[in-house]
Design a protein around this motif. Sequence first.
Motif, PDB file in Angstrom:
ATOM      1  N   UNK A  56       0.835  -1.164  -0.077  1.00 15.06           N
ATOM      2  CA  UNK A  56      -0.073   0.050  -0.005  1.00 15.06           C
ATOM      3  C   UNK A  56       0.943   1.266   0.130  1.00 15.06           C
ATOM      4  N   UNK A  57       0.336   2.391  -0.683  1.00 19.43           N
ATOM      5  CA  UNK A  57       1.286   3.731  -0.780  1.00 19.43           C
ATOM      6  C   UNK A  57       1.278   4.174   0.910  1.00 19.43           C
ATOM      7  N   UNK A  58       2.423   4.786   0.774  1.00 19.99           N
ATOM      8  CA  UNK A  58       2.721   5.625   2.170  1.00 19.99           C
ATOM      9  C   UNK A  58       2.297   7.004   2.130  1.00 19.99           C
ATOM     10  N   UNK A  59       2.387   7.632   1.045  1.00 18.38           N
ATOM     11  CA  UNK A  59       1.973   9.115   0.632  1.00 18.38           C
ATOM     12  C   UNK A  59       1.444   9.265  -0.658  1.00 18.38           C
ATOM     13  N   UNK A  60       0.219  10.048  -0.649  1.00 17.02           N
ATOM     14  CA  UNK A  60      -0.652  10.200  -1.633  1.00 17.02           C
ATOM     15  C   UNK A  60      -0.940  11.790  -1.838  1.00 17.02           C
ATOM     16  N   UNK A  61      -0.229  12.302  -2.995  1.00 18.61           N
ATOM     17  CA  UNK A  61      -0.607  13.744  -3.337  1.00 18.61           C
ATOM     18  C   UNK A  61      -2.100  13.783  -3.940  1.00 18.61           C
ATOM     19  N   UNK A  62      -2.859  14.702  -3.714  1.00 14.89           N
ATOM     20  CA  UNK A  62      -4.114  15.021  -3.744  1.00 14.89           C
ATOM     21  C   UNK A  62      -4.280  16.264  -4.865  1.00 14.89           C
ATOM     22  N   UNK A  63      -4.293  15.993  -6.259  1.00 19.43           N
ATOM     23  CA  UNK A  63      -4.339  17.185  -7.223  1.00 19.43           C
ATOM     24  C   UNK A  63      -5.580  17.774  -7.395  1.00 19.43           C
TER      25      UNK A  63
END
Length: 447
Positions: A1-8
């Motif tokens: 699973x991802x550690x960090x997601x950028x919300x565009x």
Amino acid sequence: MFDKVLIANRGEVALRIHRACKEMGIQTVAVHSTADEDAMHVRLADESVCIGPPAARQSYLNVPAIVSAAVIANADAIHPGYGFLSEDDKFASIVEEHGLCFIGPSADHIAMMGDKIAAKRAMIALGVPAVPGSDGPVSEDAEAARIAGEIGYPVLIKAAGGGGGRGMKVAETEADLPSALAMARSEAKAAFRDDSVYIEKYLHGPRHIEVQILADGEGNVVHLGERDCSLQRRHQKVLEEAGSPALNDDRRDEIGRIACAAIERLGYRNAGTLEFLYEDGEFYFIEMNTRLQVEHPVTEAITGIDIVREQIRIAAGMPLGFRQDDVVFSGHAIECRINAESSETFAPSPGRITDYHPPGGLGVRVDSGLYAGYSVPPNYDSLIAKLIVHGATRNECLMRLRRALQECVIEGIETTLALHDRIISHADFINGDYDIKWLEALVGEAG
Ligand code: ADP
């Protein structure tokens, strides 16, 4: 699973994605323009990066700035939300080329469905019923007249690159056709830099019914039922409900099965929505949206499934954790889109919120980045809040919605709260008896 997601993205959907990430133990990076420094999604995110001035072209549509922010922040993935870059296949490719994961379908599927002519052709080939019309772009007026004559007037000229109701013109008779074609082409060129148009039969009074699907690309495809989005003004949705008052369980299963079969054969991955017009008991495909929809919460309310969470899981390579039989539809849900605009003239009303009190209680959800003292900037879409109400029956849902609207306080600017009150008090709405033209007739804009 991802550690960090950028919300565009910005506004309520940025907050929506942030919430799903936090519940999954994922860190969030907000990006924002200088007009959104005080926005709620920026305040709540673990990190934030300013990506440019207020104009969307220089900030929320600024691909180099967004991708750089993701790389510098060491994010694993980007969630595009809806609008802005969410249906830009080149953006999806660039994100992947930089070693980041795009939380959405493949660039190829985005491109295919972004061309509405290609999308319609593909769906027809997959056995999905569509609105009768030209089977490709129409460039010559004489060819247009021949096709329109065959399908019968009135006809609708639509832009291949269409979206947001732009580049759409009705020709009532053959005499209207040349000017409708010219107007649709020039609007399409200005909005989408592509003047290709196609022709469809203009249906008299259909409902807009869409099917939410989830697919993991490993052969697991489920539908989460339908949403009725017939309440529209200028082809823009205003209020949505799940399920549709016009469908019974058999029809829901039937259109859900058709949608799932097509999506499975396409090899599509992630969330998507097949939009249909529904008239005289027949479904007609119009387009597919390859992203999260504004109105997704009504589906979440009746299924208990967090669609953003599923999007993230699928993008991270996890299989769907449930099958069609596990999806249980419970009760009824309605969403009101609350816009910063006049309920009478629909003139935009940006400005400072002097007082804010969202409704609450059982079965009430408000997705919004508003707070007292916040200033709604004039630069973006006017959607400021979504009120979603769930009830055991449609009637319970309506009673609950009425009281929730009465509780809701948004002062300092004009909003469409009064419009929603007017809609849900009308006998036709209470009876579920409305089509895509109903709202414009109610507000005196029928035309
Ligand atoms: P866009 O991508 O611009 O939103 P859509 O194809 O999704 O365009 O259509 C938007 C709305 O326009 C539909 O929900 C419906 O109200 C109306 N519409 C589209 N096609 C037709 C048609 N063939 N007949 C009548 N109304 C239509």
